[in-house]
Design a protein around this motif. Structure first.
Motif, short mmCIF file in Angstrom:
data_model
loop_
_atom_site.label_atom_id
_atom_site.label_comp_id
_atom_site.label_asym_id
_atom_site.label_seq_id
_atom_site.Cartn_x
_atom_site.Cartn_y
_atom_site.Cartn_z
N LEU A 149 0.84 -1.20 0.00
CA LEU A 149 0.00 0.00 0.00
C LEU A 149 0.87 1.25 0.00
CD1 LEU A 149 -2.78 -0.82 2.64
CD2 LEU A 149 -2.79 -1.25 0.18
N ASN A 150 0.29 2.33 -0.46
CA ASN A 150 0.82 3.69 -0.30
C ASN A 150 2.03 4.05 -1.14
OD1 ASN A 150 -1.14 4.36 1.62
ND2 ASN A 150 0.05 3.34 3.20
N ASN A 205 -4.25 3.16 -1.36
CA ASN A 205 -4.05 3.65 0.01
C ASN A 205 -4.86 2.86 1.04
OD1 ASN A 205 -4.07 6.91 -1.45
ND2 ASN A 205 -2.28 5.73 -0.88
N HIS A 206 -6.04 2.48 0.66
CA HIS A 206 -6.90 1.72 1.58
C HIS A 206 -7.59 0.61 0.80
CE1 HIS A 206 -6.68 5.01 4.49
NE2 HIS A 206 -6.94 5.83 3.50
N CYS A 207 -7.75 -0.51 1.43
CA CYS A 207 -8.57 -1.56 0.82
C CYS A 207 -9.14 -2.42 1.94
CB CYS A 207 -7.75 -2.40 -0.14
SG CYS A 207 -8.74 -3.65 -0.99
N GLN A 208 -10.43 -2.53 1.96
CA GLN A 208 -11.12 -3.35 2.96
C GLN A 208 -12.26 -4.07 2.26
OE1 GLN A 208 -11.31 0.65 4.76
NE2 GLN A 208 -11.91 -0.47 6.59
N LEU A 221 -6.48 -4.17 4.55
CA LEU A 221 -5.09 -4.29 4.10
C LEU A 221 -4.15 -3.33 4.81
CD1 LEU A 221 -6.57 -6.04 2.08
CD2 LEU A 221 -5.03 -5.19 0.31
N GLU A 222 -4.73 -2.30 5.45
CA GLU A 222 -3.85 -1.43 6.24
C GLU A 222 -3.34 -2.16 7.48
OE1 GLU A 222 -4.30 3.07 6.36
OE2 GLU A 222 -6.36 2.33 6.23
N ARG A 223 -4.12 -3.11 7.95
CA ARG A 223 -3.67 -3.89 9.11
C ARG A 223 -2.73 -5.00 8.66
NH1 ARG A 223 -9.32 -4.67 12.44
NH2 ARG A 223 -9.93 -2.51 12.43
#
Lengths: 262, 359
Positions: free
Chosen positions: A52-53, A67-70, A97-99
Motif C-alpha cells: 500500500l501507499n 491507500n486503503h482496501c477493505q 489491508l492497512e492492518r
C-alpha cells in the motif's frame, strides 16, 4: 519425634500458603495453534506481494497507488464430490489491508474428513447480514462498527462490501488524481466459485490458500480507465462503474491450493 | 498437648492473614453502588460496546472522577482544573483556539470536546494516547497544561481527608494511587454520553426536522457528484462523519494544508499518516467552535465553505476529497441548510445532567 511433627506441620502450612493464589498474575496457558479449517488470503499484484501507499502499480491505462482496501467475504462452502455443498453459514471474513496484506483466518473449527472439489464464497454480505443492525454485533465481530469502522454506510443502507481508495496518474497529468470505489448494496453481491482438483481434507489443521490479484480489479474483463468522472463510485442504483468493478473483482480471486499450516 | 493447640491456632490465624492479602480483600468500606450509565437506545446506530471490565462504573467512582475533573488542586499553582478547558455547556470543549495552561502557557491544539468517549479508540487530535486512562494523566503533567507531577498530585490528594474517604468509598480502602486516579477519571469521562439531540429525537419519532434541516441532512448523506453527471450535488459528509457516532473513528487529512503537520504519523511512524488528524464526532458541533485541530475556523459556515471550495491537495489527502475536483459546488441555500442540519445534532441535555456538570 515431636520436633519432626512440628517441622512437617510448618512445611505443610508453607506449601498450602504458596499454593494459595495471593498473586493475580498467574501465567497464561501456552498459546497453541487451534485446530480447524483456515483460509489464507494473499493480496498480490502480478507476482509481487501488494504494497500500500508507495507502489505505483501499472495497470493497462493508469498507474495507481492503493491507500486503503477493505472488504467482506461470506457465504463460504466447500463442494463435496457428489456436488453438494458443505456450508459454513456463520463465517464472515473481514480484510483490512492497512492492518495486514496477508491474512490467515479460521473459517471453521473443524471440517469433516472427505474429498472436496471447490471453494465457494461471496464478495459481500447476503441481504440478511447486509441489513442487520451493526450496533447489535459484539465489538469483536467483523460486522461491528468497532471492528470495521468505515464499512457501514448509514441507517438502513447496509454495509460496504468492498472499498478501495487511492491515487492514480497518467503522464499527462500535472498532479495525482484520486479514486474512491465503494461497492455495496444487495445488487453488488457477487459469488465466487474456485474449483480445484479433488482434494482430500483430513487432520486437525488445514490451510487453504487464495490470492486476490489486484490487477484484475482494474484490468479484468472490463478494463477500467480512471478519469475525473469515473474516479469514484458509491454504488448508486444503476452505477455502471460499480457494476463493472464488481464483476472484475469477483474474477480476481485465484485458487492456490492447500498449503502447510503456519 | 496445649502447646500444639496454641501452635495450630497460630497457624490458622497466620493463614487467614496471608489469604487476606490478595486483591480480593474484604473492603474496609461497603461495596460501592453500581452506576447505571445513560446509554443510547437501540436504533440510533451506536455500536454495541460494554464498559471496561476492569473498571466497572460505580456511583462513588463517577462522583470521585467528577470531583477530580473539577478540582484546580490538580494543577501546579491551583489555578486550573480539567474543566477550565472543557466547559460542560460547550460539550466539554473550549471556546478559544488554544487553551491557556498554568502560568499562561498556550496549548498547541484546540481542546477536544468530551462525550461518547466509551466509543473512542484513540485520544488527542493526533491519537498519541491509546486509552482514556492513559490520556487523563497527560494534561495533569503537561508543562503547558496543568503542569503537576503525578507524585505531587498523589501527595495533595492523600493529604486531603475528604479525598481519602472518597477513594475509600469508590475503591474499598483509602489508598490513593495513580491507577485509582486514572480509574476515577475514566469512570466519570465514560459516563458523559450524548444521544438526545433533536436529530436523535426525530429518529425516534419524538420530534421532526424543519424542511431546511431535512434538506441539510439529505445533502450531508448524498455523495459528491461530478460536473455533468446529471446527479444532484451532495456534500458527501457521511464518508467520514456517518453512522450514529458521526465519526469514522479514524484519522484523516481533510485538506486543510498543502504543507503537512505531523498528525497521526507521530503514532504510526508512517509517512502515509502525515497530516492526518482524528475525525471528530459532529454531535454537538454547534457548541464546539472553534473548529479543526488548530481552531482555524470560527464558525460552521467557514467549515462548510472549506469543504465546498477550500480543499488543498497533498500526498495523504482523503481519497473522497481528492476526487472532488473543482469543489462541491454547493449553493448558498445548500450551505445554509447544511448548517441548519448540523445544529440539530446539539444535545442540550448534556449540560443539564447532574452527574456531568460542576459540583
Amino acid at each position: 519425634m515431636k520436633v519432626v511433627f512440628h517441622y512437617v506441620l510448618w512445611g505443610v502450612w508453607a506449601l498450602a500458603i504458596s499454593l494459595q493464589s495471593c498473586d493475580s498474575h498467574k501465567p497464561h496457558p501456552p498459546v497453541t495453534n487451534e485446530a480447524g479449517l483456515y483460509l489464507r488470503l494473499d493480496h498480490r499484484y502480478d507476482s509481487s506481494a501488494l504494497e500500500l501507499n508507495r507502489a505505483w502499480l501499472p495497470t493497462l491505462l493508469n498507474q495507481v497507488e492503493i491507500n486503503h482496501c477493505q472488504y467482506y467475504l461470506s457465504g463460504f462452502a466447500l463442494q463435496r464430490t457428489d456436488s453438494s455443498w458443505l456450508e459454513f453459514p456463520n463465517a464472515v471474513f473481514y480484510a483490512d489491508l492497512e492492518r495486514q496484506t496477508q491474512s490467515r483466518w479460521r473459517l471453521a473449527p473443524s471440517v469433516p474428513a472427505g474429498t472436496y472439489t471447490a471453494l465457494r464464497f461471496r464478495v459481500g454480505l447476503d441481504s440478511l447480514l447486509n441489513h442487520s443492525d451493526p450496533a447489535s454485533w459484539p465489538p469483536s465481530h467483523p460486522l461491528s462498527l468497532l471492528s470495521s469502522a468505515h464499512m457501514h454506510w448509514n441507517w438502513n443502507s447496509g454495509y460496504i462490501f468492498f472499498k478501495m481508495e487511492g491515487q492514480y496518474q497518467r503522464p499527462s497529468m500535472p498532479v495525482n488524481g484520486g479514486f474512491s470505489y465503494h461497492l455495496g448494496g444487495d445488487e453488488m453481491l457477487r459469488t465466487v466459485i474456485l474449483p480445484f482438483s479433488p482434494l482430500a481434507l483430513e487432520g486437525p489443521e488445514t490451510d487453504l490458500s487464495v490470492h486476490l490479484q489486484m490487477r484484475g480489479f482494474f484490468d479484468g474483463s472490463h478494463t477500467h480507465y480512471i478519469t475525473d468522472s469515473s474516479s469514484f463510485s458509491h454504488s448508486s442504483l444503476g452505477d455502471r462503474v460499480a457494476s463493472k468493478l464488481a464483476y472484475n473483482l469477483a474474477s480476481a480471486f485465484v485458487w492456490k491450493g492447500r498449503v502447510n499450516p503456519l | 498437648m496445649p502447646g500444639l493447640r496454641i501452635e495450630l491456632f497460630l497457624l490458622g490465624a497466620l493463614s487467614l492473614l496471608m489469604v487476606a492479602c490478595g486483591p480480593d480483600d474484604p473492603a474496609a468500606y461497603p461495596k460501592p453502588t453500581t452506576f447505571v450509565a445513560d446509554l443510547p437506545p437501540q436504533g440510533l446506530g451506536f455500536p454495541n460496546l460494554p464498559w471496561p471490565q476492569d473498571n466497572p462504573p460505580t456511583v462513588e467512582g463517577v462522583a470521585l472522577g467528577k470531583r477530580l475533573f473539577f478540582d484546580k488542586g490538580l494543577s501546579l499553582d491551583y489555578s486550573i482544573s480539567c474543566a477550565s478547558c472543557h466547559h460542560s455547556d460547550r460539550a466539554f470543549s473550549d471556546t478559544v483556539v488554544y487553551s491557556q495552561g498554568v502560568g499562561g502557557a498556550l496549548g498547541t491544539m484546540n481542546a477536544m470536546p468530551l462525550f461518547n468517549l466509551l466509543w473512542a479508540n484513540r485520544f488527542f487530535w493526533d491519537g498519541r494516547s491509546p486509552s482514556l486512562r492513559d490520556q487523563v494523566l497527560q494534561p495533569i503533567q503537561d508543562p503547558i497544561e496543568m503542569h503537576l507531577p503525578l507524585g505531587q498530585a498523589l501527595d495533595r490528594l492523600s493529604g486531603d481527608a475528604g479525598y481519602r474517604v472518597a477513594f475509600g468509598k469508590a475503591f474499598g480502602d483509602e489508598s490513593i494511587t495513580v491507577q485509582r486516579l486514572q480509574w476515577a477519571l475514566e469512570q466519570y469521562l465514560l459516563s458523559l454520553t450524548s444521544h438526545r439531540s433533536r436529530f436523535d429525537l426525530s429518529r425516534r419519532g419524538l420530534a421532526s426536522l424543519t424542511p431546511s434541516e431535512q434538506r441539510g441532512l439529505d445533502l450531508f448523506m448524498r455523495e459528491y457528484s461530478a460536473p455533468g453527471s446529471g446527479r444532484p450535488v451532495g456534500a458527501d459528509c457521511f464518508h467520514c462523519h456517518g453512522g450514529g457516532l458521526f465519526t469514522n473513528r479514524t484519522f484523516e487529512n481533510n485538506g486543510l494544508d498543502s504543507v503537512l503537520k505531523t498528525g497521526f504519523q507521530v503514532v504510526s511512524g508512517l509517512a502515509s499518516d502525515r497530516g492526518k488528524f482524528k475525525t471528530p464526532s459532529l454531535r454537538n458541533v454547534g457548541l464546539t467552535a472553534p473548529y479543526m485541530h488548530d481552531g482555524r475556523f470560527a464558525t460552521l459556515e467557514e467549515v462548510v465553505e472549506h469543504y465546498n471550495s477550500g480543499i488543498r491537495s497533498s500526498s495523504t489527502l482523503n481519497a473522497n476529497l481528492r476526487v472532488q475536483t473543482g469543489g462541491l459546488r454547493l449553493s448558498a441555500q445548500d450551505k445554509a441548510d447544511l448548517v441548519a442540519f448540523l445544529h440539530t445534532l446539539t444535545d442540550t441535555t448534556l449540560a443539564q445532567n447532574p452527574h456531568f456538570v460542576a459540583p
